[in-house]
Motif scaffolding. Structure first.
Motif, PDB file in Angstrom:
ATOM      1  N   ASP A  25      57.448  44.462  35.270  1.00 10.86           N
ATOM      2  CA  ASP A  25      57.141  43.075  35.586  1.00 10.86           C
ATOM      3  C   ASP A  25      57.062  42.879  37.094  1.00 10.86           C
ATOM      4  O   ASP A  25      57.171  43.838  37.870  1.00 10.86           O
ATOM      5  N   ALA A  26      56.883  41.628  37.514  1.00 17.68           N
ATOM      6  CA  ALA A  26      56.748  41.308  38.938  1.00 17.68           C
ATOM      7  C   ALA A  26      57.999  41.683  39.726  1.00 17.68           C
ATOM      8  O   ALA A  26      57.910  42.074  40.894  1.00 17.68           O
ATOM      9  N   ALA A  27      59.168  41.591  39.109  1.00 16.03           N
ATOM     10  CA  ALA A  27      60.409  41.956  39.808  1.00 16.03           C
ATOM     11  C   ALA A  27      60.425  43.452  40.124  1.00 16.03           C
ATOM     12  O   ALA A  27      60.847  43.854  41.218  1.00 16.03           O
ATOM     13  N   LEU A  28      59.949  44.278  39.196  1.00 14.54           N
ATOM     14  CA  LEU A  28      59.890  45.716  39.453  1.00 14.54           C
ATOM     15  C   LEU A  28      58.848  46.019  40.527  1.00 14.54           C
ATOM     16  O   LEU A  28      59.084  46.855  41.404  1.00 14.54           O
ATOM     17  N   ASP A  29      57.724  45.330  40.484  1.00 12.58           N
ATOM     18  CA  ASP A  29      56.678  45.477  41.507  1.00 12.58           C
ATOM     19  C   ASP A  29      57.285  45.205  42.889  1.00 12.58           C
ATOM     20  O   ASP A  29      57.140  46.009  43.824  1.00 12.58           O
ATOM     21  N   GLN A 101      52.420  49.517  26.873  1.00 14.11           N
ATOM     22  CA  GLN A 101      53.797  49.378  27.352  1.00 14.11           C
ATOM     23  C   GLN A 101      53.862  49.124  28.862  1.00 14.11           C
ATOM     24  O   GLN A 101      54.921  49.214  29.464  1.00 14.11           O
ATOM     25  N   GLY A 102      52.704  48.822  29.463  1.00  9.71           N
ATOM     26  CA  GLY A 102      52.646  48.582  30.889  1.00  9.71           C
ATOM     27  C   GLY A 102      52.202  49.817  31.646  1.00  9.71           C
ATOM     28  O   GLY A 102      51.971  50.886  31.059  1.00  9.71           O
ATOM     29  N   GLU A 103      52.066  49.654  32.960  1.00 13.74           N
ATOM     30  CA  GLU A 103      51.606  50.740  33.821  1.00 13.74           C
ATOM     31  C   GLU A 103      52.178  50.498  35.219  1.00 13.74           C
ATOM     32  O   GLU A 103      52.210  49.362  35.687  1.00 13.74           O
ATOM     33  N   ILE A 104      52.606  51.573  35.860  1.00 10.46           N
ATOM     34  CA  ILE A 104      53.081  51.512  37.244  1.00 10.46           C
ATOM     35  C   ILE A 104      52.148  52.385  38.067  1.00 10.46           C
ATOM     36  O   ILE A 104      51.963  53.562  37.758  1.00 10.46           O
ATOM     37  N   ASP A 105      51.562  51.808  39.115  1.00  8.13           N
ATOM     38  CA  ASP A 105      50.583  52.520  39.937  1.00  8.13           C
ATOM     39  C   ASP A 105      51.078  52.652  41.370  1.00  8.13           C
ATOM     40  O   ASP A 105      51.553  51.681  41.952  1.00  8.13           O
ATOM     41  N   LEU A 106      50.912  53.838  41.911  1.00  5.30           N
ATOM     42  CA  LEU A 106      51.186  54.101  43.316  1.00  5.30           C
ATOM     43  C   LEU A 106      49.840  54.229  44.014  1.00  5.30           C
ATOM     44  O   LEU A 106      49.059  55.133  43.709  1.00  5.30           O
ATOM     45  N   VAL A 107      49.540  53.303  44.929  1.00 12.16           N
ATOM     46  CA  VAL A 107      48.248  53.227  45.605  1.00 12.16           C
ATOM     47  C   VAL A 107      48.360  53.908  46.967  1.00 12.16           C
ATOM     48  O   VAL A 107      49.180  53.506  47.801  1.00 12.16           O
ATOM     49  N   MET A 108      47.517  54.930  47.163  1.00  7.63           N
ATOM     50  CA  MET A 108      47.561  55.732  48.392  1.00  7.63           C
ATOM     51  C   MET A 108      46.176  55.795  49.022  1.00  7.63           C
ATOM     52  O   MET A 108      45.392  56.704  48.740  1.00  7.63           O
ATOM     53  N   PRO A 109      45.840  54.811  49.864  1.00  9.94           N
ATOM     54  CA  PRO A 109      44.535  54.833  50.533  1.00  9.94           C
ATOM     55  C   PRO A 109      44.368  56.108  51.355  1.00  9.94           C
ATOM     56  O   PRO A 109      45.336  56.612  51.931  1.00  9.94           O
ATOM     57  N   GLN A 110      43.144  56.593  51.403  1.00  4.88           N
ATOM     58  CA  GLN A 110      42.813  57.784  52.185  1.00  4.88           C
ATOM     59  C   GLN A 110      41.869  57.367  53.307  1.00  4.88           C
ATOM     60  O   GLN A 110      41.348  56.262  53.310  1.00  4.88           O
ATOM     61  N   ALA A 114      42.287  51.744  54.556  1.00  6.02           N
ATOM     62  CA  ALA A 114      41.730  50.415  54.305  1.00  6.02           C
ATOM     63  C   ALA A 114      41.523  50.151  52.820  1.00  6.02           C
ATOM     64  O   ALA A 114      41.436  48.996  52.405  1.00  6.02           O
ATOM     65  N   ALA A 115      41.437  51.195  52.012  1.00  9.73           N
ATOM     66  CA  ALA A 115      41.105  51.022  50.597  1.00  9.73           C
ATOM     67  C   ALA A 115      42.149  50.179  49.874  1.00  9.73           C
ATOM     68  O   ALA A 115      43.335  50.207  50.196  1.00  9.73           O
ATOM     69  N   GLN A 116      41.657  49.453  48.880  1.00  8.94           N
ATOM     70  CA  GLN A 116      42.531  48.655  48.025  1.00  8.94           C
ATOM     71  C   GLN A 116      42.294  49.034  46.572  1.00  8.94           C
ATOM     72  O   GLN A 116      41.203  49.466  46.194  1.00  8.94           O
ATOM     73  N   PHE A 117      43.335  48.852  45.758  1.00 14.26           N
ATOM     74  CA  PHE A 117      43.262  49.094  44.326  1.00 14.26           C
ATOM     75  C   PHE A 117      43.488  47.751  43.641  1.00 14.26           C
ATOM     76  O   PHE A 117      44.545  47.135  43.820  1.00 14.26           O
ATOM     77  N   ASP A 118      42.501  47.295  42.913  1.00 23.41           N
ATOM     78  CA  ASP A 118      42.569  45.976  42.267  1.00 23.41           C
ATOM     79  C   ASP A 118      42.984  44.901  43.273  1.00 23.41           C
ATOM     80  O   ASP A 118      43.766  44.002  42.962  1.00 23.41           O
ATOM     81  N   GLY A 119      42.455  45.016  44.497  1.00 23.80           N
ATOM     82  CA  GLY A 119      42.729  44.029  45.531  1.00 23.80           C
ATOM     83  C   GLY A 119      44.070  44.185  46.224  1.00 23.80           C
ATOM     84  O   GLY A 119      44.438  43.338  47.038  1.00 23.80           O
ATOM     85  N   ARG A 120      44.809  45.236  45.910  1.00 24.55           N
ATOM     86  CA  ARG A 120      46.127  45.459  46.511  1.00 24.55           C
ATOM     87  C   ARG A 120      46.061  46.635  47.483  1.00 24.55           C
ATOM     88  O   ARG A 120      45.443  47.656  47.185  1.00 24.55           O
ATOM     89  N   SER A 138      38.252  49.543  46.168  1.00 21.52           N
ATOM     90  CA  SER A 138      37.268  48.966  47.070  1.00 21.52           C
ATOM     91  C   SER A 138      37.651  49.285  48.515  1.00 21.52           C
ATOM     92  O   SER A 138      38.798  49.633  48.798  1.00 21.52           O
ATOM     93  N   ALA A 139      36.675  49.167  49.406  1.00 24.47           N
ATOM     94  CA  ALA A 139      36.861  49.369  50.853  1.00 24.47           C
ATOM     95  C   ALA A 139      37.303  50.783  51.196  1.00 24.47           C
ATOM     96  O   ALA A 139      38.092  50.995  52.111  1.00 24.47           O
ATOM     97  N   GLY A 140      36.807  51.771  50.434  1.00 22.08           N
ATOM     98  CA  GLY A 140      37.111  53.156  50.779  1.00 22.08           C
ATOM     99  C   GLY A 140      37.599  53.981  49.606  1.00 22.08           C
ATOM    100  O   GLY A 140      37.340  53.666  48.449  1.00 22.08           O
ATOM    101  N   ARG A 141      38.353  55.022  49.951  1.00 23.56           N
ATOM    102  CA  ARG A 141      38.838  55.990  48.964  1.00 23.56           C
ATOM    103  C   ARG A 141      40.346  55.888  48.836  1.00 23.56           C
ATOM    104  O   ARG A 141      41.053  55.705  49.828  1.00 23.56           O
ATOM    105  N   ALA A 142      40.831  56.010  47.605  1.00 18.98           N
ATOM    106  CA  ALA A 142      42.275  56.006  47.366  1.00 18.98           C
ATOM    107  C   ALA A 142      42.620  57.005  46.273  1.00 18.98           C
ATOM    108  O   ALA A 142      41.840  57.229  45.347  1.00 18.98           O
TER     109      ALA A 142
END
Length: 157
Positions: A25-29, A101-110, A114-120, A138-142
């Protein structure tokens, strides 16, 4: 310094031990971004592991629709029931899917961060059980690491 898949797994097991049993949930985020965000040793080590794995070919060893991807670990007790996938995406939307059951994503722009994942931006994104999206970089590679409870994901048509 190179990382092996076993070292990567051990690092992920240490992290999943801290989130096992918590609601997705948002608290875990917020907690993940506060405790293990881009300035943290955890985030930096996982980002380095993923970059090494992609470069050495033990991560993202499949390709389809302009996306490199691969499941490196199936759900397991040492990973507290999470599966681990990593994708390499650049300015593209992936296939629509549901997270039973949900999903936890670690976003690592390359390439300049500048890259974003789902706007994050760089960091963690937590989707609650029953959520759905078309994962978009968007805005590059991640590189994006996905933790899926029990490996559950349902691709939609």
């Amino acid at each position: 310094m190179s990382t092996t898949p076993d070292q990567f797994r051990a690092r992920l097991a240490a992290l999943t031990s801290q989130i096992a049993g918590r609601p997705l949930d948002a608290a875990l985020d917020a907690w993940l971004n506060a405790e293990h965000g881009p300035a943290s040793a955890t985030w930096q080590a996982l980002a380095a592991d993923c970059a090494t794995g992609v470069r050495e070919g033990w991560l993202c060893n499949r390709e389809g629709g302009g996306i490199r991807y691969g499941r490196i670990f199936k759900p397991a007790d040492d990973l507290h029931g999470f599966s681990v996938d990593v994708v390499d995406m650049a300015d593209i939307a992936g296939p629509h899917h549901v997270h039973p059951q949900g999903e936890i994503d670690l976003v690592m722009p390359q390439d300049g961060h500048a890259a974003q994942f789902d706007g994050r931006p760089a960091g963690w994104v937590v989707y609650p059980p029953g959520s759905a999206h078309r994962p978009t970089v968007s805005a590059g590679r991640a590189l994006v690491l996905y933790l899926l409870p029990q490996g559950q994901i349902e691709f939609t048509r």
